[in-house]
Design an enzyme around this catalytic site. Structure first.
Site, PDB file in Angstrom:
ATOM      1  CG  ASP A   1      -2.167   0.911   0.972  1.00 31.91           C
ATOM      2  OD1 ASP A   1      -2.099   1.801   0.096  1.00 31.91           O
ATOM      3  OD2 ASP A   1      -3.183   0.752   1.674  1.00 31.91           O
TER       4      ASP A   1
HETATM    5  C1  BGC Z   1      -5.029   3.289   0.073  1.00 33.91           C
HETATM    6  C2  BGC Z   1      -5.086   2.328  -1.075  1.00 33.91           C
HETATM    7  C3  BGC Z   1      -4.952   3.068  -2.361  1.00 33.91           C
HETATM    8  C4  BGC Z   1      -3.648   3.848  -2.352  1.00 33.91           C
HETATM    9  C5  BGC Z   1      -3.386   4.627  -3.625  1.00 33.91           C
HETATM   10  C6  BGC Z   1      -3.824   4.205  -0.005  1.00 33.91           C
HETATM   11  O1  BGC Z   1      -3.985   5.216   0.912  1.00 33.91           O
HETATM   12  O2  BGC Z   1      -5.021   2.594   1.296  1.00 33.91           O
HETATM   13  O3  BGC Z   1      -6.301   1.613  -1.032  1.00 33.91           O
HETATM   14  O4  BGC Z   1      -5.024   2.193  -3.451  1.00 33.91           O
HETATM   15  O5  BGC Z   1      -3.676   4.764  -1.282  1.00 33.91           O
HETATM   16  O6  BGC Z   1      -4.206   5.713  -3.713  1.00 33.91           O
END
Ligand code: BGC
Length: 893
Positions: free
Chosen positions: A373
């Protein structure tokens, strides 16, 4: 509202273009750091933690204005009821997080499961998955094998640096997408265009002319596989047309806590149904050519301290609940997986060998790659624990360094990580790309710019919506759950109800949720604010821009005209006197309630991602009571991210009907009108339980801990989340999991269970595994892919029963199957394991059938590390909800 720096994105339509010339950092220019700087990863780790909790001063004006407006308008104003709808939060004790040691390790790649003899199911390409309802298990083995061969051939031409580049994002906001992998130069057959990774699980984030689909929680509430699959297909098509390689969804965290901020991005509180939601979504998405990403692995069940909390989950609960949807994702051929922000049992998920290597890659036989993530990586050595790609690439946003990049190269040079592991990482990434067929030259290149939406040079403004709004309208209706309908208050518009030839003569719409937002549907960046109009999605990265949003008011107006109904409205939630007088003497008063939540980098009225209580926002409970005091046909429509406590008014005799519309996406008003007026007979079912009080749920958001503390979140409730806990502890819910009324009635008779043999291709299966399972012994799953082995998942029983429409209206039903394990198994009293969808005219009947596999009838044996059939009789219950059981049978031996 507060935003962290990294999520500061231009706010449409007030877009301030960034300098178009400030283009991406080439990967080679990512500062390489040194092995020693990375060895000091405790320092980097703690800075990553503090970034996650910091706020951006640059957002001051936005925060100030929206905080001012939101405090005046949201649930803080409902103090008379909010105390009854917030349960005390447990305080997490703190743990000391120690970085992983940089212990040198050799690497042996997992064998490709397709090299292992398989079952004889037809080989399947992701572009042509089995139809919904097929009992065929797709065998993606041959397709993966072919993709691996191509990937190996390409990667064999790459230098170490090129391999490393394919694993390392180019840094936050340095490319066109939320995540970017740079291209490899096209020389000597080594060329590769790189990757665009883009949110979200309900559409395409930060792109124009896209469809805002119903949230996954609504897809789940449809209780309909076909619709979930179609949603996946249409979202996939839009991603492909915008030139996205990897769509960052589906999300499949479970809603362990009712107030969990991102629950609406997932498929609800049942692990089996979440798994099916993920399975159908991925099959649908990947059939179009985009690579899906199963996220967040695993235990990211609350937003509070998501980067500084350790989800403490026992092995059985992990296997049966939280990891299960990832198993189904792997079975759907998913190309990528995203590990989560939190720690799992004391180790950060993105460097957790147990979940990444042992469970997902070995036990599930996952052949694609695992990305972090965004900034969830904490070390370079995480590569040895199974992490394949770092996103967005830099250690913290804009830090200019990376745990992979030059540090990974240095770790190979000093032999802490073997080059074969890096080769494996790159091969996995390329294999997923080949599996999707993205090597086809006609695959669109990225034609939008997530961070520079006003830049004409980088935004082709391709309209990818097609006629997807029609599907959105259907799914919006199909996911609306009818919770109460006294005296046939619904559907509206039935002639004769109010005297000869007349439908409702007068209707009032009350509440801001009925109307348009004061600045349109994209008033807040990432939807992160006190939404002033109709609510159709939550906030955070799981959003998309609305090209348009049809409000209930806009949709009802033409229908009211058709019925010659006088329509009035009050789009104000706080003027209770006016609400009462507007509702008085109307044939029906429709009151609109809202409750919102989202991701932790945005706080709305004190809701830091997670909801601070389970109260309707914007004075909702008082509004219903004020209206119901004046109107004996008060119909409540709820747009909520999750459960609300409805006790302040649910039993009010004047509240005749309640429609739970969830987060229906851009056609919100039209979907609602179809249900209100009976063009769509409600067939949605609750994908979670609505309790009478918050403390009736088995878990709450865990709080506490100082800014730098890492807290423990013990999952002491184990298998007992949501309805499983209510059943086990005999707690009466207000509306249970699986509940939903219809304008007609159905009955179920004549249930029977038959053995359907070993199933397709039984010859390829090791019979000793089956005999062991039948005698109640778990077979150890040490081989690669053993938890998704065909013998375990092939259908072996068929449960059939007759469904009859016993009412007066055409409609669809979703009869449900629950398994009742013997008490020796220590399972909850009943667990959801199947459903069928039927559509019937009044009086008609049909046979519904649901197949069950050995896996469906198994529990996880922690000692043997395998799946076993528990000793004793296994019961099957057929019902209209988890508590409305109509037929029972026993699985024959
Ligand atoms: C989230 C993800 C997301 C990523 C990119 C993170 O803060 O937890 O689900 O895909 O950001 O935006």
């Amino acid at each position: 509202m507060r935003l962290t720096v990294w999520q500061l994105v231009p706010l449409l339509p007030f877009v301030i273009a960034q300098d178009a010339s400030s283009s991406s950092l080439p990967v080679s220019s990512i500062p390489t750091g040194s092995a020693t700087s990375v060895l000091g990863s405790a320092v980097s780790g703690s800075s990553a933690l503090s970034t996650a909790s910091s706020t951006a001063s640059a957002t001051g004006s936005l925060s100030a204005s929206s905080a001012a407006s939101s405090s005046a308008t949201t649930n803080t104003s409902t103090s008379s009821v909010s105390s009854s709808s917030a349960a005390p939060s447990p305080t997490g004790s703190t743990i000391v997080w120690t970085p992983l040691p940089n212990t040198p390790q050799t690497f042996t790649p997992f064998p490709v499961p397709s090299d292992v003899p398989q079952s004889g199911y037809p080989p399947t390409d992701p572009s042509d998955p089995p139809q919904v309802g097929s009992t065929n298990i797709p065998d993606f083995g041959p397709a993966w094998r072919a993709a691996w061969q191509k990937a190996k051939a390409k990667v064999s031409k790459w230098t170490l640096e090129e391999k490393v580049n394919s694993t390392t994002g180019i840094g936050w906001a340095n490319g066109r997408c939320v995540g970017n992998i740079a291209a490899i130069e096209p020389r000597d057959g080594r060329g590769w265009p790189g990757l665009c990774l883009e949110d979200s699980p309900l559409g395409i984030r930060f792109a124009d002319f896209v469809t805002a689909f119903p949230a996954a929680i609504n897809a789940a509430a449809s209780f309909n596989r076909d619709l979930i699959r179609q949603r996946g297909v249409l979202m996939g098509k839009e991603h492909v047309a915008k030139g996205v390689n990897v769509a960052l969804g589906p999300m499949m965290n479970l809603g362990r806590v009712a107030a969990g901020g991102r629950n609406w991005e997932g498929f609800g509180a049942d692990p089996w149904w979440s798994g099916e939601g993920a399975y159908e979504t991925i099959l649908g998405m990947q059939s179009t050519g985009v690579t899906a990403c199963a996220k967040h692995l695993v235990g990211n069940e609350q937003e509070y301290k998501r980067t500084q909390s350790s989800s403490e989950i026992d092995d059985r609960t992990l296997h049966e609940l939280y990891a299960h949807p990832f198993l189904r994702s792997v079975m759907a051929g998913v190309g990528s997986v995203m590990c989560s922000y939190n720690l799992l049992n004391g180790t950060y998920a993105c460097e957790n060998d147990k979940i990444l290597n042992d469970i997902v890659k070995r036990e599930y036989g996952f052949q694609g790659y695992i990305m972090s993530d965004w900034s969830a990586q904490h070390s370079t050595i995480s590569a040895n624990a199974g992490l394949d790609m770092t996103m967005p690439g830099d250690i913290t946003f804009d830090s200019g360094d990376s745990y992979f990049g030059g540090n990974l190269t240095a770790f190979v040079a000093n032999k802490t990580i073997s080059e074969s592991r890096v080769t494996d990482m790159a091969t996995r990434i390329l294999a997923a790309w080949y599996l999707a067929g993205q090597d086809d030259e006609s695959y669109p290149s990225t034609n939008f710019d997530a961070f520079k939406p006003a830049n004409e040079a980088t935004n082709s403004r391709i309209d990818v919506q097609d006629d997807h709004y029609k599907f959105v309208r259907t799914l919006g209706s199909a996911s609306t759950v009818l919770l109460k309908n006294k005296n046939n208050a619904l559907p509206l518009g039935q002639r004769g109800k109010f005297g000869k030839g007349l439908a409702e003569r007068t209707i009032a719409l009350i509440g801001s949720g009925a109307g348009p937002g004061r600045a349109g549907p994209n008033e807040f960046s990432d939807q992160g604010g006190a939404i002033s109009g109709a609510l159709a999605m939550g906030w955070g990265s799981g959003t998309a821009w609305f090209t348009d949003l049809i409000s209930p008011l806009a949709a009802i107006q033409p229908v009211a005209r058709k019925f010659s109904t006088t329509l009035s409205w009050l789009l104000d939630d706080f003027d209770l006197d006016r609400a009462a007088s507007t509702a008085a003497r109307q044939s029906a008063a429709l009151v609109f309630l809202k409750a919102d939540s989202g991701e932790d980098y945005i706080t709305v009225d004190g809701n830091e991602g997670d909801r601070k209580n389970l109260t309707a926002w914007f004075n909702g409970d008082n509004l219903v009571n004020a209206v119901a005091a004046q109107n004996n046909n008060t119909i409540v429509i709820v747009n909520s991210v999750g459960p609300l406590i409805l006790e302040p008014w649910i039993d009010h005799p004047n509240v005749t009907a309640v429609l739970w519309a969830g987060l229906p996406g851009e056609e919100s008003g039209n979907s609602l009108v179809d249900v209100l007026y009976g063009n769509w007979n409600p067939s949605g079912r609750l994908p979670y339980t609505i309790a009478k009080k918050p403390e009736d749920y088995s878990a709450q958001v865990t709080r506490g801990g100082g800014p730098n503390d890492v807290i423990r979140i013990p999952y002491t409730e184990g298998l007992l989340i949501d309805y499983r806990h209510f059943d086990a502890n005999k707690i009466e819910p207000r509306f249970e999991f699986g509940f939903g009324l219809s304008y007609t009635t159905f009955n179920y008779t004549n249930v029977r269970v038959e053995k359907v043999g070993g199933g397709y291709g039984a010859s390829g299966i090791d019979q000793s595994l089956i005999s062991a399972w039948e005698s109640g012994t778990a077979s150890n799953v040490s081989t690669v892919g053993s938890s998704r082995a065909f013998w375990l998942h092939q259908p072996i029983y068929k449960v059939s029963f007759t469904v009859q429409n016993t009412g007066k209206t055409f409609g669809g039903d979703a009869p449900q199957l629950y398994i009742n394990f013997p008490s020796s198994s220590r399972e909850p009293p009943s667990v959801f394991r199947g459903l069928d969808n039927v559509v019937l005219s009044p009086g008609d009947r049909t046979t519904a059938s649901i197949t069950l596999s050995r896996y469906d009838l198994s529990v996880w044996d922690t000692e043997k590390q395998g799946w076993k059939r528990p000793q004793g009789d296994i019961g099957v219950s057929i019902g209209a909800s988890s508590r409305d059981i109509r037929q029972k049978a026993v699985i024959p031996k």
